[in-house]
Design an enzyme around this catalytic site. Structure first.
Site, PDB file in Angstrom:
ATOM      1  N   SER A 119       0.844  -1.192   0.000  1.00 34.39           N
ATOM      2  CA  SER A 119       0.000   0.000   0.000  1.00 34.39           C
ATOM      3  C   SER A 119       0.875   1.235   0.000  1.00 34.39           C
ATOM      4  CB  SER A 119      -0.885  -0.009   1.254  1.00 34.39           C
ATOM      5  OG  SER A 119      -1.508   1.238   1.454  1.00 34.39           O
TER       6      SER A 119
ATOM      7  N   TYR B 242      -2.112   0.479  11.024  1.00 27.36           N
ATOM      8  CA  TYR B 242      -2.329  -0.002   9.662  1.00 27.36           C
ATOM      9  C   TYR B 242      -1.080   0.202   8.815  1.00 27.36           C
ATOM     10  CZ  TYR B 242      -4.032  -0.664   4.958  1.00 27.36           C
ATOM     11  OH  TYR B 242      -4.165  -1.108   3.671  1.00 27.36           O
TER      12      TYR B 242
END
Length: 324
Positions: free
Chosen positions: A130, A154
């Site tokens: 990501s 995250y």
């Protein structure tokens, strides 16, 4: 690329009930691939179930945290190509539940890697990292040679999974490539606290859309069908270009837009005069992000097909059809 490349090719997809997973599986199936999906939860409104495609796939019920299951699946279905998309993807959930996020995103990734390491038939493995793996950087846009320095749960989970993937590629000479994409949007996203589906659903219901942050966070939004195409291209090239092994690739439209401007664009395209409710409650999130896709353009000859406006139009049409 070879039009027949995917015909009858055994492909394993984790995270197939997610937004990207649904579009990827649709494209793989349309190209004739023999698709095996790992599904943890039954998601009745996901694309695979909604369209009935799930009835045409091989489905393994289980979790990426189960290494024995992964190894059995790769062996029994004689898997050639793996797309690892399964993850806990919501930043706010990661802030509330960091351990389950680490279990899914980090342990799940090393389990997939280890199962592939023990499965000699696997010829290509594409893993979803990501843009959050980069963390906050003093200079933008992100490029692939920047350090991975996530700080919040995250972001750290994606940094860790990314580095572990690089380690397996380097140490064991595995055919691995890593994707780092902007914020995916498009039809099939059922995470309503994300800005695009949340805003569209609110307008369809005649409700004011909610912005959790102050609206000034800058993001790089990437249409999901472009993502599915990029993943397939990367997997195909991995089998013919060994120099791609172990490399990471940013995929993006290379644009940046604030959350409030994105919401206002959606409102305009939907012909709505509703005003967003700005809650200013976001915490532990990166303030400003966008990506350079120069490496993908140069080494993969890749370019996105959809502009932000065209992608939003397709997303709005999808939700209007599904939520009517």
């Amino acid at each position: 690329m070879d039009e027949n490349y995917w015909r009858d090719r055994p492909v394993f997809v984790t995270g197939a009930t997610g937004m990207l997973g649904g579009w990827l599986v649709h494209r793989l199936h349309a190209k004739g691939a023999s698709v095996v999906c790992l599904n943890r939860d039954w998601v009745p409104r996901c694309e695979l179930v909604r369209t009935g495609l799930i009835e045409k796939l091989s489905v393994v019920r289980g979790d990426v945290e189960d290494l024995d299951l992964l190894e059995r699946t790769l062996g029994e279905y004689e898997i050639d190509t793996v797309f690892h998309l399964a993850a806990q993807t919501i930043v706010t959930i990661a802030n509330r539940n960091p351990i389950s996020t680490f279990e899914s995103n980090v342990r799940g990734t090393w389990n997939v890697l280890e199962a592939c390491r023990r499965s000699p038939l696997v010829r290509a493995l594409v893993l979803a990292s990501s843009d959050k793996a980069y963390g906050s950087q003093p200079t933008l846009p992100y490029s692939e040679d920047m350090p991975l320095q996530g700080q919040h749960p995250y972001d750290v989970s994606k940094s860790c999974a990314d580095l572990i993937s690089q380690s397996y590629a380097k140490t064991f000479q595995m055919p691995i490539a890593i994707t780092r994409c902007g914020n995916f949007y498009g039809g099939g996203d059922l995470n309503w606290n994300r800005v695009v589906p949340g805003t569209i659903r609110s307008v369809i219901r005649g409700q004011r859309p909610i912005i959790r942050s102050d609206g000034k966070y800058m993001r790089d939004y990437f249409y999901v069908e472009d993502g599915a195409t990029a993943y397939m291209l990367l997997a195909e090239l991995l089998t013919s270009k060994p120099e791609l092994q172990g490399q990471a690739f940013n995929f993006s439209n290379e644009n940046q837009i604030s959350v409030i401007d994105l919401v206002n664009l959606i409102l305009k395209k939907m012909g709505s005069e509703l005003q967003p409710e700005i809650q200013d409650q976001a915490t532990n999130e990166i303030r400003h992000q966008y990506l350079s896709s120069k490496r993908a353009r140069t080494l993969l000859n890749w370019a996105p097909e959809f502009t932000l406006e065209r992608g939003l139009e397709r997303a709005i049409a999808w939700y209007r059809e599904v939520l009517k």
